[in-house]
Design a protein around this motif. Structure first.
Motif, PDB file in Angstrom:
ATOM      1  N   THR A   1       5.669   0.174   0.029  1.00  0.00           N
ATOM      2  CA  THR A   1       5.073  -0.154  -1.135  1.00  0.00           C
ATOM      3  C   THR A   1       5.967  -0.048  -2.422  1.00  0.00           C
ATOM      4  O   THR A   1       5.655  -0.603  -3.532  1.00  0.00           O
ATOM      5  CB  THR A   1       3.860   1.088  -1.316  1.00  0.00           C
ATOM      6  OG1 THR A   1       2.898   0.990  -0.226  1.00  0.00           O
ATOM      7  CG2 THR A   1       2.997   0.918  -2.753  1.00  0.00           C
ATOM      8  N   PHE A   2       7.218   0.569  -2.128  1.00  0.00           N
ATOM      9  CA  PHE A   2       7.994   0.583  -3.125  1.00  0.00           C
ATOM     10  C   PHE A   2       9.223  -0.304  -2.811  1.00  0.00           C
ATOM     11  O   PHE A   2       9.878  -0.290  -1.844  1.00  0.00           O
ATOM     12  CB  PHE A   2       8.700   2.149  -3.317  1.00  0.00           C
ATOM     13  CG  PHE A   2       7.651   3.054  -4.050  1.00  0.00           C
ATOM     14  CD1 PHE A   2       7.427   3.264  -5.351  1.00  0.00           C
ATOM     15  CD2 PHE A   2       6.739   3.703  -3.083  1.00  0.00           C
ATOM     16  CE1 PHE A   2       6.657   4.011  -5.731  1.00  0.00           C
ATOM     17  CE2 PHE A   2       5.919   4.637  -3.493  1.00  0.00           C
ATOM     18  CZ  PHE A   2       5.651   4.781  -5.075  1.00  0.00           C
ATOM     19  N   ASP A   3      10.004  -0.906  -4.067  1.00  0.00           N
ATOM     20  CA  ASP A   3      10.986  -1.594  -3.561  1.00  0.00           C
ATOM     21  C   ASP A   3      12.173  -0.943  -3.918  1.00  0.00           C
ATOM     22  O   ASP A   3      12.473   0.321  -3.916  1.00  0.00           O
ATOM     23  CB  ASP A   3      11.022  -2.889  -4.650  1.00  0.00           C
ATOM     24  CG  ASP A   3      11.294  -2.557  -5.930  1.00  0.00           C
ATOM     25  OD1 ASP A   3      12.004  -1.359  -6.548  1.00  0.00           O
ATOM     26  OD2 ASP A   3      11.481  -3.598  -7.051  1.00  0.00           O
ATOM     27  N   GLU A   4      13.540  -1.472  -3.738  1.00  0.00           N
ATOM     28  CA  GLU A   4      14.639  -0.584  -3.672  1.00  0.00           C
ATOM     29  C   GLU A   4      15.027   0.035  -4.883  1.00  0.00           C
ATOM     30  O   GLU A   4      15.914   0.828  -4.981  1.00  0.00           O
ATOM     31  CB  GLU A   4      15.885  -1.597  -3.214  1.00  0.00           C
ATOM     32  CG  GLU A   4      16.365  -2.624  -4.079  1.00  0.00           C
ATOM     33  CD  GLU A   4      15.402  -3.918  -3.907  1.00  0.00           C
ATOM     34  OE1 GLU A   4      15.836  -5.048  -4.618  1.00  0.00           O
ATOM     35  OE2 GLU A   4      14.184  -3.947  -3.178  1.00  0.00           O
ATOM     36  N   ASP A   5      14.431  -0.625  -5.821  1.00  0.00           N
ATOM     37  CA  ASP A   5      14.523   0.170  -7.435  1.00  0.00           C
ATOM     38  C   ASP A   5      13.634   0.914  -7.756  1.00  0.00           C
ATOM     39  O   ASP A   5      13.632   1.630  -8.814  1.00  0.00           O
ATOM     40  CB  ASP A   5      14.760  -0.965  -8.492  1.00  0.00           C
ATOM     41  CG  ASP A   5      16.076  -1.750  -8.198  1.00  0.00           C
ATOM     42  OD1 ASP A   5      16.964  -1.309  -7.855  1.00  0.00           O
ATOM     43  OD2 ASP A   5      15.740  -3.103  -8.480  1.00  0.00           O
ATOM     44  N   GLY A   6      12.541   1.453  -6.867  1.00  0.00           N
ATOM     45  CA  GLY A   6      11.731   2.488  -7.093  1.00  0.00           C
ATOM     46  C   GLY A   6      10.560   1.889  -7.844  1.00  0.00           C
ATOM     47  O   GLY A   6       9.715   2.784  -8.386  1.00  0.00           O
ATOM     48  N   TRP A   7      10.102   0.558  -7.988  1.00  0.00           N
ATOM     49  CA  TRP A   7       9.100  -0.082  -8.565  1.00  0.00           C
ATOM     50  C   TRP A   7       7.963   0.029  -7.721  1.00  0.00           C
ATOM     51  O   TRP A   7       8.042  -0.394  -6.209  1.00  0.00           O
ATOM     52  CB  TRP A   7       9.490  -1.424  -8.957  1.00  0.00           C
ATOM     53  CG  TRP A   7      10.458  -1.486  -9.916  1.00  0.00           C
ATOM     54  CD1 TRP A   7      11.577  -1.747 -10.140  1.00  0.00           C
ATOM     55  CD2 TRP A   7       9.996  -1.448 -11.379  1.00  0.00           C
ATOM     56  NE1 TRP A   7      12.161  -1.772 -11.287  1.00  0.00           N
ATOM     57  CE2 TRP A   7      11.002  -1.622 -12.334  1.00  0.00           C
ATOM     58  CE3 TRP A   7       8.844  -1.361 -12.177  1.00  0.00           C
ATOM     59  CZ2 TRP A   7      11.272  -1.584 -13.516  1.00  0.00           C
ATOM     60  CZ3 TRP A   7       8.999  -1.330 -13.551  1.00  0.00           C
ATOM     61  CH2 TRP A   7       9.956  -1.457 -14.384  1.00  0.00           C
ATOM     62  N   PHE A   8       6.759   0.303  -8.044  1.00  0.00           N
ATOM     63  CA  PHE A   8       5.707   0.312  -7.117  1.00  0.00           C
ATOM     64  C   PHE A   8       5.073  -1.087  -7.226  1.00  0.00           C
ATOM     65  O   PHE A   8       4.579  -1.421  -7.795  1.00  0.00           O
ATOM     66  CB  PHE A   8       4.550   1.280  -7.365  1.00  0.00           C
ATOM     67  CG  PHE A   8       3.045   1.290  -6.954  1.00  0.00           C
ATOM     68  CD1 PHE A   8       2.812   1.190  -5.652  1.00  0.00           C
ATOM     69  CD2 PHE A   8       1.972   0.983  -7.542  1.00  0.00           C
ATOM     70  CE1 PHE A   8       1.637   1.120  -5.203  1.00  0.00           C
ATOM     71  CE2 PHE A   8       0.906   0.868  -7.404  1.00  0.00           C
ATOM     72  CZ  PHE A   8       0.590   0.815  -5.914  1.00  0.00           C
ATOM     73  N   LYS A   9       4.749  -1.639  -6.016  1.00  0.00           N
ATOM     74  CA  LYS A   9       4.295  -2.949  -5.634  1.00  0.00           C
ATOM     75  C   LYS A   9       2.809  -2.860  -5.779  1.00  0.00           C
ATOM     76  O   LYS A   9       2.206  -2.511  -4.637  1.00  0.00           O
ATOM     77  CB  LYS A   9       4.927  -3.697  -4.488  1.00  0.00           C
ATOM     78  CG  LYS A   9       6.287  -3.912  -4.552  1.00  0.00           C
ATOM     79  CD  LYS A   9       7.178  -4.529  -3.329  1.00  0.00           C
ATOM     80  CE  LYS A   9       6.907  -3.531  -2.108  1.00  0.00           C
ATOM     81  NZ  LYS A   9       7.836  -4.228  -0.951  1.00  0.00           N
ATOM     82  N   THR A  10       2.189  -3.406  -7.029  1.00  0.00           N
ATOM     83  CA  THR A  10       0.591  -3.257  -6.968  1.00  0.00           C
ATOM     84  C   THR A  10      -0.142  -4.104  -5.802  1.00  0.00           C
ATOM     85  O   THR A  10      -1.059  -3.948  -5.570  1.00  0.00           O
ATOM     86  CB  THR A  10       0.181  -3.149  -8.178  1.00  0.00           C
ATOM     87  OG1 THR A  10       0.316  -4.744  -8.705  1.00  0.00           O
ATOM     88  CG2 THR A  10       0.721  -2.512  -9.302  1.00  0.00           C
ATOM     89  N   GLY A  11       0.391  -5.346  -5.840  1.00  0.00           N
ATOM     90  CA  GLY A  11      -0.009  -6.553  -5.048  1.00  0.00           C
ATOM     91  C   GLY A  11      -1.116  -7.130  -6.158  1.00  0.00           C
ATOM     92  O   GLY A  11      -1.559  -8.240  -5.702  1.00  0.00           O
ATOM     93  N   ASP A  12      -1.170  -6.739  -7.370  1.00  0.00           N
ATOM     94  CA  ASP A  12      -1.907  -7.699  -8.091  1.00  0.00           C
ATOM     95  C   ASP A  12      -0.960  -8.428  -9.165  1.00  0.00           C
ATOM     96  O   ASP A  12       0.191  -8.225  -9.359  1.00  0.00           O
ATOM     97  CB  ASP A  12      -2.631  -6.744  -9.040  1.00  0.00           C
ATOM     98  CG  ASP A  12      -3.832  -5.791  -8.620  1.00  0.00           C
ATOM     99  OD1 ASP A  12      -4.510  -6.330  -8.021  1.00  0.00           O
ATOM    100  OD2 ASP A  12      -3.793  -4.484  -9.308  1.00  0.00           O
ATOM    101  N   VAL A  13      -1.404  -9.700  -9.266  1.00  0.00           N
ATOM    102  CA  VAL A  13      -0.862 -10.736 -10.055  1.00  0.00           C
ATOM    103  C   VAL A  13      -1.234 -10.605 -11.773  1.00  0.00           C
ATOM    104  O   VAL A  13      -2.333 -10.520 -11.971  1.00  0.00           O
ATOM    105  CB  VAL A  13      -1.026 -12.143  -9.501  1.00  0.00           C
ATOM    106  CG1 VAL A  13      -0.118 -13.210 -10.412  1.00  0.00           C
ATOM    107  CG2 VAL A  13      -0.663 -12.065  -8.010  1.00  0.00           C
ATOM    108  N   ALA A  14      -0.420 -10.474 -12.362  1.00  0.00           N
ATOM    109  CA  ALA A  14      -0.656 -10.235 -13.897  1.00  0.00           C
ATOM    110  C   ALA A  14       0.091 -11.297 -14.786  1.00  0.00           C
ATOM    111  O   ALA A  14       1.040 -11.825 -14.337  1.00  0.00           O
ATOM    112  CB  ALA A  14      -0.232  -8.662 -14.223  1.00  0.00           C
TER     113      ALA A  14
END
Length: 675
Positions: free
Chosen positions: A490-503
């Motif tokens: 759920t998190f990328d290598e930089d600690g960003w949470f991947k919501t799965g929502d397109v904005a």
């Protein structure tokens, strides 16, 4: 954020209210880095204010009283301490464990949750739509030893215990008083299942006799596990920490403005289920600011207006399906009389004249004609309506804002982000999710395969980039409970949470959710379709639609859909057109039968739907070419949607297989050679 751009991603964005270089806000003020510290401040500053209320039964038991009875903040704090001490005394004074909750909204639910905050415990919530299999999974997975339930849930809990073992469950606390004579059978059943049963008063008395000091939890300490309903497999448990909720309070206080008289206490009505993060976070903000919070004795939506009229709340937080029904009911009532139709014209004029700064005021329309409407709905003193959990249509927002004379904001958030991380301004003409919170930063990941880009062909970042929404900050959860693999994914290598929502981020910094990452397929001509984008477009601008499930076949060149309608709103829509007005007088079952069996009528309605979405940016291949109209086609009981109303697409495709085959057999209603 200067210098944050990287290939395949937009820059990172923060709130314009944060000075450049200042870190994200994680608390209201120094020393308030846990939700417990925030609550203690509220109890100290508002001891004699009404806090939690409900309507009690009349003495003769015939009905509920016509007013709410409240416990004060001091009384709630004292009860919290006794309940927390009682739980710790029963189960264990040293170890950390999970306390389960299973009931509709009521003060006892809140007091128990507050006790877990104050005694370094963890709460988790069950709710009816989870079903027995998932409920048993949660109780076993969390090893819950003690469950606090309303009396009506007892038999289902005993059945769960019988069918699933639940070896860790040792205590069941009933919120209502137990009668030794009338409820002796329940006690026997509990004992036969290896469970000790007691009521809330008895638990409180145990705490009264064995008082324990409040335990000051660390900011990173988990106090809640909120299970998100996935579209496949078992639900994931989001760990909610003390500091996450403290950060949410900072966001909400800085972003939501409620207008009240200086001498008034803010009144709210707790209608949405506390089992979900949206209402729990609303509750945290409301307690922090000393609100009085009323809970319905009957959770039925049919009682909503009756309770609103008693409470007269200053702020109303609901979900789109409730607002659309409110809109449909008002329009239906107004369109049935000459005076009402004149009101509708006046409302349309207000919508046209409104600006981002507010609504135009008419003494005749607002102070006289619409005053009665607001009073009847119980929103005569409401300054703002807030919507969350799903997209809401701009027509619904415009109508309710203008007819009720209130601000209307839409927020965005997830369980993993401690509910909201953005909220729109109350009078924004364009319906978005607003700017990012002062507690959170975001960036967008380009999705070229779905035609969502953050940069142009020359590599220059777009003014309005589109892509997967990534979040970071103190409101974002640390992990899924006992699920390191899901956490890692759920998190990328930089600690960003991947919501799965397109904005999309617009030029004013506002966020709009336009799609989902995982859901796309290809039509026969090679065009990629993202069904949620199409579904949201139609739902956003068509008030009589309540559900829509878009389907495409890789061997076909067009889309079909199963469409849910709100009966009265659908009939009102049909009554406005010469070709269909005769149908509006029929029962809804006959209406749907005649519409679905008449390609000519369906074609007419479909053209109206497509007219509605012409400004939503859909391409020709994204338009619906044939549909089947139904009432609530997607149901939790059929396993076609999750308890949080996400479509289980694989299951739904099988469930509606025959319907889709029939729609494709009928062919496209938009192509001339098919009719």
């Amino acid at each position: 954020v200067p210098g944050s751009e990287k290939p395949g991603y937009s820059s990172a964005y923060r709130s314009s209210h944060l000075p450049v270089g200042q870190p994200l806000v994680d608390k209201v003020a120094p020393g308030f880095d846990t939700v417990l510290s925030v609550m203690e401040h509220a109890f100290a500053h508002y001891p004699d204010r009404p806090c939690l209320g409900t309507r009690l039964l009349k003495k003769d038991g015939s009905d509920y009283e016509d007013h709410f009875t409240y416990a004060t903040y001091r009384e709630v704090q004292e009860k919290r301490n006794r309940i927390g001490s009682g739980i710790r005394t029963l189960v264990g004074r040293d170890e950390k464990f999970v306390v389960g909750l299973y009931s509709s909204n009521r003060p006892e639910w809140v007091v128990t949750m507050l006790a877990t905050q104050a005694y370094d415990l963890i709460y988790t919530a069950l709710y009816d739509t989870l079903g027995p299999t998932t409920s048993a999974y949660i109780l076993n997975f969390t090893e819950t030893p003690l469950l606090v339930v309303s009396k009506e849930k007892l038999r289902s809990i005993f059945q769960l215990k019988k069918n699933n073992g639940l070896p860790h469950l040792k205590f069941v606390v009933v919120m209502e008083p137990l009668d030794l004579e009338k409820d002796f059978g329940l006690v026997q059943v509990a004992e036969s299942r290896g469970v000790r049963i007691l009521d809330f008063n008895q638990l409180e008395n145990i705490g009264r006799l064995n008082p324990l000091p409040v335990i000051k939890a660390r900011p990173e300490s988990t106090f809640g596990i909120s299970f998100t309903s996935g579209t496949t497999g078992n639900p994931k448990g989001v760990e909610i920490t003390q500091s996450m909720t403290a950060a949410f309070v900072a966001f909400s206080i800085s972003s939501v403005y409620v207008t009240v008289k200086p001498e008034d206490q803010i009144r709210v009505f707790g209608f949405l289920p506390l089992a979900h993060i949206y209402e729990v976070c609303n509750l945290s903000m409301q307690l922090t600011t000393g609100c009085s919070i009323a809970f319905p004795p009957d959770p039925s939506p049919l009682k909503l207006v009756e309770n609103l009229a008693i409470v007269k709340p200053h702020i109303v937080c609901l979900v789109p399906r409730v607002y659309t029904k409110m809109e449909a009911s008002l329009k239906e009532a107004m369109s049935s009389s000459f005076v009402g139709r004149q009101l509708l014209k006046g409302i349309e004029s207000k919508i046209e004249q409104s600006t981002d700064d507010g609504l135009p005021h008419s003494i005749l329309l607002d102070s006289l004609a619409l005053k009665g409407v607001r009073k009847k709905l119980g929103v005569s003193e409401t300054s703002i309506l807030i919507s969350g959990s799903a997209p809401i249509g701009s027509e619904t927002v415009d109508f309710l804002r203008s007819s009720l004379g209130t601000g209307f904001s839409q927020g965005y958030g997830l369980t993993e982000s401690t509910s909201g991380i953005s909220v729109s301004s109350p009078f924004d003409k364009e319906v978005t999710c607003g700017g990012i919170a002062i507690t959170t930063e975001f960036r967008l990941r380009a999705l070229p395969q779905m035609n969502y880009h953050t940069h142009d062909e020359k590599g220059v970042e777009l003014d309005e980039p589109q892509g997967e929404l990534l979040l970071r900050g103190p409101q974002i959860f640390p992990r899924y409970f006992k699920n390191p693999e899901a956490t890692k994914d759920t998190f990328d290598e930089d600690g960003w949470f991947k919501t799965g929502d397109v904005a999309r981020r617009d030029s004013r910094g506002r966020i709009t959710i336009i799609d989902r990452v995982k859901n796309f397929f290809k039509l026969a001509q090679g065009e990629y379709i993202t069904p949620e984008r199409v579904e949201n477009a139609y739902l956003a601008v068509t008030p009589f639609l309540t559900q829509i499930y878009v389907h495409g076949d890789s061997m076909k060149t067009f889309l079909v859909a199963i469409v849910g309608v709100e009966p009265e709103a659908f009939k009102t829509h049909l009554s406005r057109h010469r070709k269909t007005h005769h149908l509006a007088r029929l029962p809804i079952e006959q209406v749907l039968e005649k519409v679905n069996n008449s390609p000519e009528i369906k074609k007419f309605i479909l053209h109206k739907l497509d007219d509605n979405v012409k400004h939503e940016g859909l391409q020709g291949f994204e338009k619906l070419h044939n549909v089947k109209f139904m009432i609530e086609p997607l149901k939790i009981s059929d396993d076609t949607i999750t308890p949080t109303l996400k479509i289980k697409r694989n299951i739904a495709a099988k469930f509606f297989k025959d319907s889709f085959e029939q729609l494709y057999k009928e062919g496209s209603l938009l192509k001339n050679n098919k009719l």
